[in-house]
Design a protein around this motif. Structure first.
Motif, PDB file in Angstrom:
ATOM      1  N   GLN A   1       0.827  -1.208   0.000  1.00 18.66           N
ATOM      2  CA  GLN A   1       0.000   0.000   0.000  1.00 18.66           C
ATOM      3  C   GLN A   1       0.862   1.259   0.000  1.00 18.66           C
ATOM      4  OE1 GLN A   1      -3.219   0.277  -0.604  1.00 18.66           O
ATOM      5  NE2 GLN A   1      -3.163  -1.934  -0.874  1.00 18.66           N
ATOM      6  N   LEU A   2       1.960   1.248   0.751  1.00 17.90           N
ATOM      7  CA  LEU A   2       2.889   2.384   0.740  1.00 17.90           C
ATOM      8  C   LEU A   2       3.461   2.584  -0.661  1.00 17.90           C
ATOM      9  CD1 LEU A   2       4.838   1.786   4.077  1.00 17.90           C
ATOM     10  CD2 LEU A   2       3.243   3.653   3.592  1.00 17.90           C
ATOM     11  N   PHE A   3       3.799   1.487  -1.310  1.00 17.66           N
ATOM     12  CA  PHE A   3       4.331   1.560  -2.670  1.00 17.66           C
ATOM     13  C   PHE A   3       3.286   2.122  -3.627  1.00 17.66           C
ATOM     14  CE2 PHE A   3       5.806   0.091  -6.772  1.00 17.66           C
ATOM     15  CZ  PHE A   3       7.183   0.240  -6.678  1.00 17.66           C
ATOM     16  N   TYR A   4       2.034   1.643  -3.511  1.00 22.97           N
ATOM     17  CA  TYR A   4       0.953   2.159  -4.357  1.00 22.97           C
ATOM     18  C   TYR A   4       0.756   3.656  -4.139  1.00 22.97           C
ATOM     19  CZ  TYR A   4      -0.942  -2.193  -6.274  1.00 22.97           C
ATOM     20  OH  TYR A   4      -1.119  -3.339  -6.976  1.00 22.97           O
ATOM     21  N   ARG A   5       0.832   4.102  -2.884  1.00 22.71           N
ATOM     22  CA  ARG A   5       0.657   5.526  -2.596  1.00 22.71           C
ATOM     23  C   ARG A   5       1.738   6.356  -3.255  1.00 22.71           C
ATOM     24  NH1 ARG A   5       0.338   5.189   3.259  1.00 22.71           N
ATOM     25  NH2 ARG A   5      -1.173   3.540   3.255  1.00 22.71           N
ATOM     26  N   GLU A   6       2.939   5.815  -3.276  1.00 22.96           N
ATOM     27  CA  GLU A   6       4.063   6.554  -3.844  1.00 22.96           C
ATOM     28  C   GLU A   6       4.096   6.486  -5.371  1.00 22.96           C
ATOM     29  OE1 GLU A   6       7.339   9.014  -3.831  1.00 22.96           O
ATOM     30  OE2 GLU A   6       6.070   8.492  -2.136  1.00 22.96           O
ATOM     31  N   TYR A   7       3.784   5.300  -5.934  1.00 23.25           N
ATOM     32  CA  TYR A   7       3.954   5.079  -7.373  1.00 23.25           C
ATOM     33  C   TYR A   7       2.661   4.721  -8.099  1.00 23.25           C
ATOM     34  CZ  TYR A   7       8.787   5.055  -5.951  1.00 23.25           C
ATOM     35  OH  TYR A   7      10.007   5.402  -5.417  1.00 23.25           O
ATOM     36  N   ASP A   8       1.531   4.945  -7.470  1.00 26.93           N
ATOM     37  CA  ASP A   8       0.219   4.688  -8.055  1.00 26.93           C
ATOM     38  C   ASP A   8       0.112   3.252  -8.556  1.00 26.93           C
ATOM     39  OD1 ASP A   8      -0.906   7.250  -7.545  1.00 26.93           O
ATOM     40  OD2 ASP A   8       0.410   8.031  -9.103  1.00 26.93           O
ATOM     41  N   ASP A   9      -0.345   3.067  -9.783  1.00 16.32           N
ATOM     42  CA  ASP A   9      -0.611   1.714 -10.266  1.00 16.32           C
ATOM     43  C   ASP A   9       0.547   1.113 -11.064  1.00 16.32           C
ATOM     44  OD1 ASP A   9      -0.999   3.489 -12.299  1.00 16.32           O
ATOM     45  OD2 ASP A   9      -3.017   2.854 -12.773  1.00 16.32           O
ATOM     46  N   LEU A  10       1.746   1.606 -10.850  1.00 20.28           N
ATOM     47  CA  LEU A  10       2.920   1.077 -11.525  1.00 20.28           C
ATOM     48  C   LEU A  10       3.147  -0.416 -11.286  1.00 20.28           C
ATOM     49  CD1 LEU A  10       4.970   2.360 -13.405  1.00 20.28           C
ATOM     50  CD2 LEU A  10       6.459   2.691 -11.445  1.00 20.28           C
ATOM     51  N   PRO A  11       2.826  -0.961 -10.097  1.00 21.83           N
ATOM     52  CA  PRO A  11       3.015  -2.409  -9.890  1.00 21.83           C
ATOM     53  C   PRO A  11       2.212  -3.294 -10.843  1.00 21.83           C
ATOM     54  CG  PRO A  11       2.736  -1.320  -7.793  1.00 21.83           C
ATOM     55  CD  PRO A  11       2.458  -0.299  -8.861  1.00 21.83           C
ATOM     56  N   TYR A  12       1.188  -2.747 -11.478  1.00 20.94           N
ATOM     57  CA  TYR A  12       0.430  -3.543 -12.447  1.00 20.94           C
ATOM     58  C   TYR A  12       1.329  -4.010 -13.588  1.00 20.94           C
ATOM     59  CZ  TYR A  12      -3.793  -1.851 -10.135  1.00 20.94           C
ATOM     60  OH  TYR A  12      -4.758  -1.575  -9.212  1.00 20.94           O
ATOM     61  N   LEU A  13       2.417  -3.295 -13.838  1.00 17.42           N
ATOM     62  CA  LEU A  13       3.336  -3.696 -14.905  1.00 17.42           C
ATOM     63  C   LEU A  13       3.981  -5.049 -14.626  1.00 17.42           C
ATOM     64  CD1 LEU A  13       5.088  -0.317 -15.731  1.00 17.42           C
ATOM     65  CD2 LEU A  13       3.337  -1.491 -17.058  1.00 17.42           C
ATOM     66  N   LEU A  14       4.011  -5.439 -13.345  1.00 18.41           N
ATOM     67  CA  LEU A  14       4.586  -6.744 -12.997  1.00 18.41           C
ATOM     68  C   LEU A  14       3.767  -7.900 -13.560  1.00 18.41           C
ATOM     69  CD1 LEU A  14       5.544  -6.042  -9.277  1.00 18.41           C
ATOM     70  CD2 LEU A  14       7.085  -6.154 -11.241  1.00 18.41           C
ATOM     71  N   ASP A  15       2.489  -7.646 -13.852  1.00 16.33           N
ATOM     72  CA  ASP A  15       1.607  -8.691 -14.360  1.00 16.33           C
ATOM     73  C   ASP A  15       1.474  -8.691 -15.879  1.00 16.33           C
ATOM     74  OD1 ASP A  15       1.062  -9.621 -11.786  1.00 16.33           O
ATOM     75  OD2 ASP A  15      -0.489  -8.106 -11.516  1.00 16.33           O
ATOM     76  N   VAL A  16       2.210  -7.824 -16.553  1.00 13.09           N
ATOM     77  CA  VAL A  16       2.112  -7.739 -18.010  1.00 13.09           C
ATOM     78  C   VAL A  16       2.726  -8.986 -18.635  1.00 13.09           C
ATOM     79  CG1 VAL A  16       2.927  -6.497 -20.047  1.00 13.09           C
ATOM     80  CG2 VAL A  16       2.141  -5.234 -18.052  1.00 13.09           C
ATOM     81  N   LYS A  17       1.975  -9.604 -19.510  1.00 11.43           N
ATOM     82  CA  LYS A  17       2.477 -10.759 -20.265  1.00 11.43           C
ATOM     83  C   LYS A  17       3.282 -10.217 -21.452  1.00 11.43           C
ATOM     84  CE  LYS A  17       0.153 -13.686 -17.785  1.00 11.43           C
ATOM     85  NZ  LYS A  17       0.648 -13.613 -16.436  1.00 11.43           N
ATOM     86  N   VAL A  18       4.528 -10.609 -21.540  1.00 11.88           N
ATOM     87  CA  VAL A  18       5.419 -10.096 -22.575  1.00 11.88           C
ATOM     88  C   VAL A  18       5.152 -10.796 -23.894  1.00 11.88           C
ATOM     89  CG1 VAL A  18       7.829  -9.803 -23.256  1.00 11.88           C
ATOM     90  CG2 VAL A  18       7.168  -9.541 -20.856  1.00 11.88           C
ATOM     91  N   ASP A  19       4.872 -10.025 -24.916  1.00 12.33           N
ATOM     92  CA  ASP A  19       4.691 -10.535 -26.268  1.00 12.33           C
ATOM     93  C   ASP A  19       6.053 -10.430 -26.965  1.00 12.33           C
ATOM     94  OD1 ASP A  19       4.255 -10.876 -29.000  1.00 12.33           O
ATOM     95  OD2 ASP A  19       2.293  -9.896 -28.934  1.00 12.33           O
ATOM     96  N   LYS A  20       6.741 -11.558 -27.110  1.00 17.98           N
ATOM     97  CA  LYS A  20       8.094 -11.554 -27.651  1.00 17.98           C
ATOM     98  C   LYS A  20       8.158 -10.986 -29.063  1.00 17.98           C
ATOM     99  CE  LYS A  20       9.566 -15.443 -24.862  1.00 17.98           C
ATOM    100  NZ  LYS A  20       9.985 -16.843 -24.841  1.00 17.98           N
ATOM    101  N   HIS A  21       7.153 -11.267 -29.863  1.00 15.19           N
ATOM    102  CA  HIS A  21       7.147 -10.779 -31.251  1.00 15.19           C
ATOM    103  C   HIS A  21       6.997  -9.257 -31.279  1.00 15.19           C
ATOM    104  CE1 HIS A  21       7.096 -14.871 -32.675  1.00 15.19           C
ATOM    105  NE2 HIS A  21       6.041 -15.126 -31.898  1.00 15.19           N
ATOM    106  N   LEU A  22       6.138  -8.739 -30.419  1.00 16.50           N
ATOM    107  CA  LEU A  22       5.952  -7.288 -30.344  1.00 16.50           C
ATOM    108  C   LEU A  22       7.258  -6.624 -29.911  1.00 16.50           C
ATOM    109  CD1 LEU A  22       4.269  -4.668 -30.270  1.00 16.50           C
ATOM    110  CD2 LEU A  22       3.665  -5.262 -27.910  1.00 16.50           C
ATOM    111  N   PHE A  23       7.898  -7.152 -28.876  1.00 24.35           N
ATOM    112  CA  PHE A  23       9.132  -6.554 -28.399  1.00 24.35           C
ATOM    113  C   PHE A  23      10.257  -6.667 -29.424  1.00 24.35           C
ATOM    114  CE2 PHE A  23       9.055  -4.726 -24.219  1.00 24.35           C
ATOM    115  CZ  PHE A  23       7.771  -5.016 -23.822  1.00 24.35           C
ATOM    116  N   ARG A  24      10.289  -7.746 -30.162  1.00 18.25           N
ATOM    117  CA  ARG A  24      11.286  -7.887 -31.217  1.00 18.25           C
ATOM    118  C   ARG A  24      11.070  -6.803 -32.282  1.00 18.25           C
ATOM    119  NH1 ARG A  24      10.976 -13.623 -32.044  1.00 18.25           N
ATOM    120  NH2 ARG A  24      12.202 -13.991 -30.202  1.00 18.25           N
ATOM    121  N   ALA A  25       9.819  -6.581 -32.645  1.00 19.25           N
ATOM    122  CA  ALA A  25       9.499  -5.553 -33.641  1.00 19.25           C
ATOM    123  C   ALA A  25       9.820  -4.156 -33.107  1.00 19.25           C
ATOM    124  CB  ALA A  25       8.025  -5.639 -34.026  1.00 19.25           C
TER     125      ALA A  25
END
Length: 121
Positions: free
Chosen positions: A14-38
């Protein structure tokens, strides 16, 4: 990062959320290898943008969230903070290569902003 996040209790999260808002949601991002390669293929590190032929593009936060499927990120929030930003006086001293006394003597107030005349530079 995910391992560190998982070790924290709810209070620390909660302290982290207060400081950095919803940035932790990036931890749940599924990486699309083809997109990142492009994306990596067209990334221009010299200009911090994507270059397609002679066209340079910089996606907006909204476009990044769509590309990365981060729909929980609130695009209307700023996620970065400048650290140790020098004052106008210090920046002007650096640019002009002059002493603090020289710069202070030439700074003028113009509305809400401080400025210096071009002839002084």
């Amino acid at each position: 990062m995910k391992e560190i996040w998982n070790q924290w209790d709810d209070e620390i999260k909660q302290l982290f959320y207060r400081e950095y808002d919803d940035l932790p949601y990036l931890l749940d991002v599924k990486v699309d290898k083809h997109l990142f390669r492009a994306l990596a293929q067209y990334w221009n590190p010299a200009y911090s943008c994507f270059t397609f032929g002679k066209v340079d593009l910089v996606p907006t936060v909204e476009e990044y969230t769509t590309l990365l499927c981060c729909l929980r990120i609130q695009a209307d929030k700023a996620y970065s903070r400048a650290a140790n930003v020098p004052t106008f006086l210090k920046r002007l001293m650096s640019i002009a290569g002059m002493s603090e006394q020289w710069v202070v003597a030439r700074i003028k107030q113009k509305g809400d902003s401080k400025c210096i005349h071009w002839k002084s530079l």
